[in-house]
Write a protein that holds these residues in place. Structure first.
Motif, PDB file in Angstrom:
ATOM      1  N   VAL A 166      31.965  48.759  -8.177  1.00  8.44           N
ATOM      2  CA  VAL A 166      32.283  49.731  -9.215  1.00  8.44           C
ATOM      3  C   VAL A 166      31.078  49.790 -10.136  1.00  8.44           C
ATOM      4  CG1 VAL A 166      33.711  50.202 -11.233  1.00  8.44           C
ATOM      5  CG2 VAL A 166      34.778  49.428  -9.113  1.00  8.44           C
ATOM      6  N   VAL A 209      36.052  42.690  -7.820  1.00  5.41           N
ATOM      7  CA  VAL A 209      34.988  43.491  -7.197  1.00  5.41           C
ATOM      8  C   VAL A 209      33.682  43.326  -7.974  1.00  5.41           C
ATOM      9  CG1 VAL A 209      36.642  45.211  -6.353  1.00  5.41           C
ATOM     10  CG2 VAL A 209      35.487  45.579  -8.523  1.00  5.41           C
ATOM     11  N   LEU A 210      32.613  43.694  -7.314  1.00  2.00           N
ATOM     12  CA  LEU A 210      31.314  43.676  -7.971  1.00  2.00           C
ATOM     13  C   LEU A 210      31.260  44.813  -8.970  1.00  2.00           C
ATOM     14  CD1 LEU A 210      29.184  43.105  -4.783  1.00  2.00           C
ATOM     15  CD2 LEU A 210      29.304  41.547  -6.738  1.00  2.00           C
ATOM     16  N   VAL A 211      30.664  44.549 -10.109  1.00  2.56           N
ATOM     17  CA  VAL A 211      30.459  45.605 -11.095  1.00  2.56           C
ATOM     18  C   VAL A 211      28.964  45.730 -11.345  1.00  2.56           C
ATOM     19  CG1 VAL A 211      30.899  46.393 -13.447  1.00  2.56           C
ATOM     20  CG2 VAL A 211      32.705  45.249 -12.168  1.00  2.56           C
ATOM     21  N   VAL A 217      29.011  51.331 -13.511  1.00  7.87           N
ATOM     22  CA  VAL A 217      29.093  52.014 -14.792  1.00  7.87           C
ATOM     23  C   VAL A 217      27.715  52.604 -15.070  1.00  7.87           C
ATOM     24  CG1 VAL A 217      29.645  51.792 -17.237  1.00  7.87           C
ATOM     25  CG2 VAL A 217      30.825  50.358 -15.556  1.00  7.87           C
ATOM     26  N   GLU A 251      28.655  38.386 -18.804  1.00  8.36           N
ATOM     27  CA  GLU A 251      27.818  39.382 -19.457  1.00  8.36           C
ATOM     28  C   GLU A 251      28.626  40.637 -19.768  1.00  8.36           C
ATOM     29  OE1 GLU A 251      23.310  40.932 -18.510  1.00  8.36           O
ATOM     30  OE2 GLU A 251      24.774  41.024 -16.892  1.00  8.36           O
ATOM     31  N   ASP A 252      28.559  41.054 -20.987  1.00  8.46           N
ATOM     32  CA  ASP A 252      29.124  42.333 -21.414  1.00  8.46           C
ATOM     33  C   ASP A 252      28.481  43.432 -20.561  1.00  8.46           C
ATOM     34  OD1 ASP A 252      29.430  44.811 -22.833  1.00  8.46           O
ATOM     35  OD2 ASP A 252      29.762  43.699 -24.685  1.00  8.46           O
ATOM     36  N   VAL A 253      29.290  44.397 -20.141  1.00  8.47           N
ATOM     37  CA  VAL A 253      28.739  45.458 -19.287  1.00  8.47           C
ATOM     38  C   VAL A 253      27.617  46.208 -20.016  1.00  8.47           C
ATOM     39  CG1 VAL A 253      29.268  47.577 -18.018  1.00  8.47           C
ATOM     40  CG2 VAL A 253      30.890  45.688 -17.983  1.00  8.47           C
ATOM     41  N   PHE A 261      23.421  44.307 -11.157  1.00  8.51           N
ATOM     42  CA  PHE A 261      24.794  43.825 -11.232  1.00  8.51           C
ATOM     43  C   PHE A 261      25.094  43.181 -12.575  1.00  8.51           C
ATOM     44  CE2 PHE A 261      24.101  44.203  -6.682  1.00  8.51           C
ATOM     45  CZ  PHE A 261      25.280  44.842  -6.306  1.00  8.51           C
ATOM     46  N   VAL A 262      26.353  43.271 -12.937  1.00  7.45           N
ATOM     47  CA  VAL A 262      26.811  42.647 -14.182  1.00  7.45           C
ATOM     48  C   VAL A 262      27.130  41.192 -13.872  1.00  7.45           C
ATOM     49  CG1 VAL A 262      28.601  42.663 -15.957  1.00  7.45           C
ATOM     50  CG2 VAL A 262      27.772  44.826 -14.987  1.00  7.45           C
ATOM     51  N   ALA A 263      26.593  40.287 -14.688  1.00  3.83           N
ATOM     52  CA  ALA A 263      26.821  38.865 -14.454  1.00  3.83           C
ATOM     53  C   ALA A 263      28.202  38.435 -14.945  1.00  3.83           C
ATOM     54  CB  ALA A 263      25.739  38.034 -15.140  1.00  3.83           C
ATOM     55  N   ALA A 264      28.619  37.264 -14.495  1.00  7.93           N
ATOM     56  CA  ALA A 264      29.966  36.769 -14.792  1.00  7.93           C
ATOM     57  C   ALA A 264      30.270  36.749 -16.286  1.00  7.93           C
ATOM     58  CB  ALA A 264      30.142  35.373 -14.207  1.00  7.93           C
TER      59      ALA A 264
END
Lengths: 224, 224
Positions: free
Chosen positions: A92, A10-12, A94, A53-55, A48-51
């Motif tokens: 999802v 899923v997308l984060v 954060v 990339e730390d959140v 969006f969080v990249a592939a």
DNA sequence: TCAAAAGTGTTAGATTTACACCCATGA
DNA sequence: TCATGGGTGTAAATCTAACACTTTTGA
């Protein structure tokens, strides 16, 4: 290298609740959403969080994009994972809250991004579950500020005791006794009195204080 | 319906820190990891979030699978999002802590899943960032237990005051004065004395108490 | 009869709260 | 000279912490 096949991806995303203190009010930065779905609705700023990339890094990146500021005080609020929380697609998110000194934030940049400072007492309906994020962030922030000296993050490097007191009063939503407040402040070695005087807020002038991070950490380690 | 193309999707998992109180110790449930990578390492119990599943629901599902228990006290610890936290593939994990009464947990089920109760004072090296999750969960749980009556979740429905005191002493890692403790307990209407007596722990016997959720909620609403 | 856990109040010390006046200055 | 915000100490009240002996009963 796909160990965990058959599981859904899923997308984060990250969403930022940016707190500032201005005009005696605790405010957050929100803007009109610029993409579909939900274009035009009030919304937190996120990305969006990249592939790779730390959140946490994503939150920092998004924030840097937005404000040009680094080494901000940032804490995680939590993960928000309802299936339909985003009408576009499953995301999802954060959430993070951030404390900034509004004076450090370039107002042109603010306008460029179409953002507004709004008082936490008058937050409009926001996109998706963003209102819930804000409420949770507020709760966590209040808790944090009443147990650790993070209030300074919302003030300029030099501040008067009256400013500091107003800040606490605003955030904790309570009136504090001036003498008791100052008595308490004296006990904290990490709140340093300078010889500088601020004359913008009164004729007589008030001593400026500063936060000494070094002293704070010493106290902390001593506690263990 | 793909609104947010071009953004990376990642696996989202949940991990559970299951706290129990047994033999006078605060313990968590861990097991040997049964899949690669990391097979055989000590690990928290977790699972992946399905495509159409609320993240919180996923945690509940995983927990129900494991324990057969529902309506547990569960709180989110936070999202863990380092890129390489899982050596297999990128996985963002949301950790939850859970309080259970160890007596409610079927020991056969425990053995079936190959899990062990280990004292939080002797947690071995765990898979990935699970040790960090546990530390954070512990911190949050201690904080929660010292401000809200959730300790009961770790005890049987009926308990003695000595049991309750030992629980607080263990979790807060401090000795408490028996008389002061009991004085305090008397003030809370939601801790109800019953006429039942437990004779397993002493010859004389001790009164059993119970937690009254209803009374607790009344007090809470009254505070507002 | 004695060992082991249950149960019970009081007092000193520490912390928190309430409270009112003088000071310095620019307008 | 006066209006405005800055700065200061003390006493009462509340909360917290320390402390020791009696009770019950099974072994």
């Amino acid at each position: 290298m796909a160990f965990y096949k058959d599981y859904a991806k899923v997308l984060v995303a990250v969403d930022c609740i940016i707190f500032g203190f201005d005009e005696g009010k605790l405010k957050i930065l929100i803007g009109r959403r610029k993409i579909d779905p939900g274009r035009g609705e009030w919304s937190l700023y996120g990305g969006f969080v990249a592939a790779n990339e730390d959140v946490n890094d994503a939150a920092n990146r998004v924030l840097y994009e937005l404000t040009g500021l680094k080494t901000l005080y940032m804490r995680q609020v939590g993960a928000f994972g309802k299936v339909d929380r985003d009408p576009g697609e499953r995301v999802v998110s954060v959430a993070y809250y951030v404390l900034i000194n509004t004076k450090d934030y370039d107002d042109n940049l603010r306008r460029q991004y179409g953002l507004e400072w709004v008082s936490v007492n008058a937050i409009p309906m926001l996109f998706s579950d963003h209102n819930i994020m804000v409420q949770k962030a507020l709760k966590l922030m209040k808790q944090k500020i009443s147990t650790e000296p993070v209030a300074f993050r919302l003030l300029p490097p030099l501040f008067t005791l009256t400013q500091l007191q107003r800040l606490y009063e605003t955030i904790l939503d309570t009136e504090l006794d001036k003498r008791n407040f100052r008595k308490r402040v004296k006990e904290f070695s990490y709140i340093e009195k300078t010889e500088l005087i601020d004359k913008t807020s009164s004729k007589r002038g008030a001593y400026l204080y500063r936060f000494n991070q070094h002293h704070y950490q010493e106290e902390q380690t001593f506690k263990l």
